[in-house]
Design an enzyme around this catalytic site. Structure first.
Site, PDB file in Angstrom:
ATOM      1  N   ALA A   1       0.839  -1.197   0.000  1.00 44.58           N
ATOM      2  CA  ALA A   1       0.000   0.000   0.000  1.00 44.58           C
ATOM      3  C   ALA A   1       0.874   1.247   0.000  1.00 44.58           C
ATOM      4  O   ALA A   1       1.873   1.327   0.709  1.00 44.58           O
ATOM      5  CB  ALA A   1      -0.925  -0.006   1.217  1.00 44.58           C
TER       6      ALA A   1
ATOM      7  N   SER B   1       2.125  -2.291   4.368  1.00 42.84           N
ATOM      8  CA  SER B   1       2.277  -0.850   4.179  1.00 42.84           C
ATOM      9  C   SER B   1       3.645  -0.540   3.589  1.00 42.84           C
ATOM     10  O   SER B   1       4.622  -1.259   3.826  1.00 42.84           O
ATOM     11  CB  SER B   1       2.143  -0.122   5.515  1.00 42.84           C
ATOM     12  OG  SER B   1       3.284  -0.367   6.336  1.00 42.84           O
ATOM     13  N   ASP B   2       3.717   0.535   2.807  1.00 45.56           N
ATOM     14  CA  ASP B   2       5.034   1.102   2.555  1.00 45.56           C
ATOM     15  C   ASP B   2       5.595   1.535   3.903  1.00 45.56           C
ATOM     16  O   ASP B   2       4.851   1.761   4.860  1.00 45.56           O
ATOM     17  CB  ASP B   2       4.936   2.284   1.588  1.00 45.56           C
ATOM     18  CG  ASP B   2       6.243   2.546   0.856  1.00 45.56           C
ATOM     19  OD1 ASP B   2       7.297   2.079   1.331  1.00 45.56           O
ATOM     20  OD2 ASP B   2       6.220   3.223  -0.184  1.00 45.56           O
ATOM     21  N   TRP B   3       6.910   1.644   3.983  1.00 45.55           N
ATOM     22  CA  TRP B   3       7.544   1.854   5.285  1.00 45.55           C
ATOM     23  C   TRP B   3       7.132   3.205   5.875  1.00 45.55           C
ATOM     24  O   TRP B   3       7.343   4.251   5.275  1.00 45.55           O
ATOM     25  CB  TRP B   3       9.052   1.728   5.133  1.00 45.55           C
ATOM     26  CG  TRP B   3       9.564   0.346   5.413  1.00 45.55           C
ATOM     27  CD1 TRP B   3      10.594   0.027   6.242  1.00 45.55           C
ATOM     28  CD2 TRP B   3       9.080  -0.911   4.908  1.00 45.55           C
ATOM     29  NE1 TRP B   3      10.774  -1.343   6.286  1.00 45.55           N
ATOM     30  CE2 TRP B   3       9.862  -1.945   5.482  1.00 45.55           C
ATOM     31  CE3 TRP B   3       8.052  -1.269   4.044  1.00 45.55           C
ATOM     32  CZ2 TRP B   3       9.653  -3.283   5.218  1.00 45.55           C
ATOM     33  CZ3 TRP B   3       7.842  -2.613   3.770  1.00 45.55           C
ATOM     34  CH2 TRP B   3       8.627  -3.595   4.351  1.00 45.55           C
TER      35      TRP B   3
ATOM     36  N   ALA C   1       4.073   4.159   6.235  1.00 46.05           N
ATOM     37  CA  ALA C   1       2.851   4.686   5.615  1.00 46.05           C
ATOM     38  C   ALA C   1       1.630   4.514   6.507  1.00 46.05           C
ATOM     39  O   ALA C   1       0.658   5.264   6.370  1.00 46.05           O
ATOM     40  CB  ALA C   1       2.603   3.993   4.272  1.00 46.05           C
TER      41      ALA C   1
END
Length: 792
Positions: free
Chosen positions: A187, A220-222, A224
């Site tokens: 995401a 999640s993207d880091w 995010a």
């Protein structure tokens, strides 16, 4: 024992703990159910592993734009299998790749990490990448879901995009890779129509997991994930990194207080355990197959092959290429000696070797190669390229551990080497011996954030604390600030350089990222250009390697223009004036302006070509390999010509006002002519397009190699509705095929046009538009040789 029984054995706290990173790159092990750590790593051109350091080198393949330029799904699958083998070697279960966002605007700073402007080509190349990696038991996480097509204000931007464009353009590649069986999706940071993606129930839960039937996990993207209930209810399964973050105790409390249903957590855990089973980190029975990965692949050979096949010959007047009968070459440009092999940011890896164009051409041995710098377009200094030692020190200066580095760049993000006692660590040093070959004032710099001291032969020359500016928390390792200083050195007299970086006590995730950079004295660009002109005038052929720089193409920021940085355009103009037999090699991940184009007989685009850059370039220039790449994105003459440019939000919003008209679709609607159209690329032979036959929605084409050497052709199929609708593109790519043929050989190839090519998104969902369509077959979107009629 099955997954449901395992879930039943876990209490709420344990289940929630499984959904957040145990550290920067992994999910925790649960030995009580036989679950090992699940380790993730950045890609997409290599596998970094848990230690982002030259101490643990990685194969570096060409950039994603280069992979897409091959248009070769089987070659991309093989690249995926190589990456999976690398992942297994490094203990990695999940590769955080591929990037499926689109080349919406040529100003996108992370353009090089995406495949194409076209959703169909992106989907097909992305699906092959996913299939290759996962065939060896390593998961992928196609990213960044969705509409993360630029970098400016990427954490906060709200992308306003209509449902039709979202479905037909931006979601289309993700739908394709889900059909290909992707085990994960990442995401994005951004919002779409007012909802941040990690909370976007309509897109993550309803569409991805519901309508598309995606049974993998959403990570999640880091950093995010920034909320608790909304992300859990919105369809996110794993929040990275950890162990801190918005879940953990907060999510457990939300479940106990009834704000999040425990069934939601159970589904998240179910997806993580399913992932673990697929990658071999969990075995439910003794008979479960362990994911052992693929057989060993020669990564060096494959990197060289992919690079050569991706090289795209844009222009070749008079058949200057391939070179024949050449005795001397003037090789010009800073990127000729120090190849730019990859884009910056999280896509960066440390290969154990980099073959520059200068090394690749000189290795042939049958041609005299003279190098001239010409001009240096880099804004920042490059890391000192000598073997170094990294020392981990305690508070008394005692050495806790020592590690070798290939260059003066220290980078450990997530965890430190296993032999470092983090509880006692007080400082990290880089020690390097520098043997100058030029006397005079040498420029050095420290790049990093925090306190630094630098000593030259025991004398302190810098003692400063460097602070980070701006709002991007990833900038500390993506684009840290630089502090310069000058030291006068004498040719042939070695000096000892020491950079010390004191650290507060380590808690949680490790973060060490700094470099010692260097530039020798320079006579200045005027003198360098004059030297290059002299070298060019005395050589049979001049080759200028023109490049972008890390300040132009990288993660975390967008481009401010399409011009080559520095005085490279002037350099090229001067060189071709001195030697009409000039070849320009464009070493860039995305479009650049080429004001000298009509004066240069040959232009070869090498993208970011990976670690075997120089060998692949030599192969192609001298005809040992054919440049069989085709453009995956349209190339403008000038920046203002591009019909879609905007990447900077207004009032926090970025409106995709162009709708479905992105890339060549937008160029055709605007009636503008680019420098080179989508699909363009020349080879070293010629082709005739002989016949086309249409049966239902299957199209068969015969092509003949009419040249004098073997060749490879990318046969492209475009579908154009005969009843023009201003809301639909004039034509769109609907298929392609890679064919090889000997001189005089005719090859027949067949593609089946997908049903989606005949459909549009409406208020009622996908709808097939009936009527007659023209299927156009050719060498690019603008060079269509044959046509037939197909009924929708």
């Amino acid at each position: 024992m099955d997954i449901e029984e395992l879930i039943g054995k876990l209490d709420l706290g344990t289940k929630v703990r499984l959904l957040t990173g145990a550290d920067m790159w992994s999910l925790p092990a649960l030995p009580q159910i036989g679950l090992a750590r699940l380790v993730m790593s950045d890609g997409p051109i290599g596998v970094r592993g848990e230690e982002w350091s030259s101490d643990d080198p990685s194969i570096a393949l060409p950039s994603p734009t280069a992979l897409a330029a091959t248009w070769d799904v089987e070659l991309v699958r093989e690249a995926g299998r190589l990456l999976a083998a690398e992942a297994r070697r490094k203990g990695v279960h999940v590769l955080l790749a591929p990037t499926l966002n689109l080349h919406r605007s040529p100003l996108g700073g992370r353009h090089f990490e995406c495949f194409s402007e076209d959703p169909y080509l992106t989907g097909e190349i992305g699906a092959a990448y996913v299939e290759g990696v996962q065939s060896c038991g390593v998961a992928t996480t196609p990213k960044h879901f969705v509409a993360n097509d630029s970098e400016t204000d990427r954490f906060t931007v709200n992308v306003k995009v209509g449902e039709k464009a979202l479905r037909e353009v931006y979601l289309a590649p993700f739908e394709r890779v889900v059909r290909a069986g992707a085990w994960g999706v990442m995401a994005a940071y951004n919002s779409v129509d007012g909802t941040t993606m990690t909370e976007h129930r309509a897109l993550q839960r309803d569409l991805l997991k519901g309508e598309w039937g995606f049974d993998g996990f959403v990570v999640s993207d880091w950093m995010a994930a920034r909320s608790t209930e909304a992300t859990a209810e919105g369809g996110l399964d794993v929040a990275m990194p950890g162990p801190s973050g918005p879940w953990g105790a907060k999510l457990e409390a939300a479940v106990r207080e009834g704000r999040v249903a425990e069934e939601v957590v159970d589904d998240q855990v179910r997806r993580v355990l399913r992932l673990a089973l697929r990658v071999g980190a969990l075995r439910l029975t003794p008979d479960d197959a362990t994911a052992d990965g693929c057989a060993a692949i020669d990564g060096t050979a494959l990197a060289r092959e992919v690079a050569a096949r991706s090289f795209t010959l844009l222009r070749n007047e008079g058949g200057l290429l391939p070179l024949a009968g050449v005795r001397s070459v003037a090789l010009i440009g800073s990127a000729a000696a120090e190849a730019r092999i990859m884009g910056g940011g999280s896509a960066q890896v440390f290969p154990d070797r980099i073959v520059s164009p200068l090394e690749g051409l000189r290795a042939r041995g049958d041609v005299e190669v003279r190098h001239a710098l010409g001009t240096d377009p880099r804004i920042r200094l490059a890391p000192l390229a000598v073997p170094c030692r990294a020392l981990f020190l305690d508070a008394e200066g005692g050495v806790l551990a020592e590690h070798r580095l290939a260059g003066a760049e220290a980078r450990w993000i997530g965890r430190l080497p296993s032999d470092v006692d983090t509880g006692r660590l007080a400082a990290v040093e880089i020690r390097a011996a520098c043997l100058p070959d030029v006397s005079g004032p040498h420029e050095f710099s420290v790049v990093g954030v925090g306190a630094f001291t630098v000593e030259v032969d025991g004398k302190t020359v810098l003692d400063e604390t460097i602070s980070l500016t701006g709002g991007d928390p990833a900038a500390a390792f993506l684009a840290p600030p630089e502090r310069r200083f000058t030291v006068t050195l004498t040719s042939g007299v070695p000096v000892e350089l020491v950079v010390r970086h004191p650290r507060a006590k380590f808690t949680g995730m490790a973060f060490v990222a700094f470099a010692l950079c260097h530039a020798a004295p320079s006579p200045g660009d005027d003198a360098l250009i004059a030297e290059a002109v002299r070298a060019a005038s005395g050589a049979d052929v001049a080759i200028v390697v023109a490049s972008t720089t890390p300040e132009v193409e990288s993660e975390g920021f967008d481009r401010t223009g399409l011009a080559l940085p520095g005085r490279q355009d002037e350099l090229i103009a001067r060189v071709v004036e001195a030697n009409p037999r000039t070849i320009v090699v464009v070493n860039a991940g995305s479009p650049v302006e080429m004001p000298w184009l009509e004066r240069v007989p040959a232009v070869l685009l090498t993208w970011f070509p990976g670690q075997e850059a120089g060998n692949a370039l030599a192969d192609v220039l001298f005809g040992d390999a054919e440049p069989s790449g085709r453009l995956p994105t349209t190339w403008p003459v000038r920046e203002p010509d591009a019909p879609v440019l905007q990447v900077t939000p207004t009032g926090g919003e970025l409106a995709y006002e162009e709708g479905v008209f992105v890339g060549y679709r937008a160029w055709e609607r605007a009636g503008r002519v680019p420098a080179f159209w989508f699909g363009h690329g020349l080879g070293y032979t010629a082709w005739s397009y002989d016949s086309v036959a249409v049966t239902g929605k299957t199209v068969t084409v015969a092509v003949t190699n009419t040249g004098e050497r073997p060749g490879r052709e990318i046969v492209q199929f475009y579908l154009a509705p005969q009843d023009r609708d201003p809301g639909r593109p004039a034509r769109a790519l609907a298929g392609f095929s890679v064919v090889d043929a000997a001189p005089g050989e005719t090859v027949v190839t067949t593609v089946h046009l997908p049903e989606r090519a005949f459909q549009v998104w409406t208020d009622r969902g996908w709808s097939t538009v009936p009527g007659d369509y023209t299927v156009e077959v050719g060498r690019s979107v603008a060079d269509r040789r044959l046509s037939g009629t197909v009924t929708g």
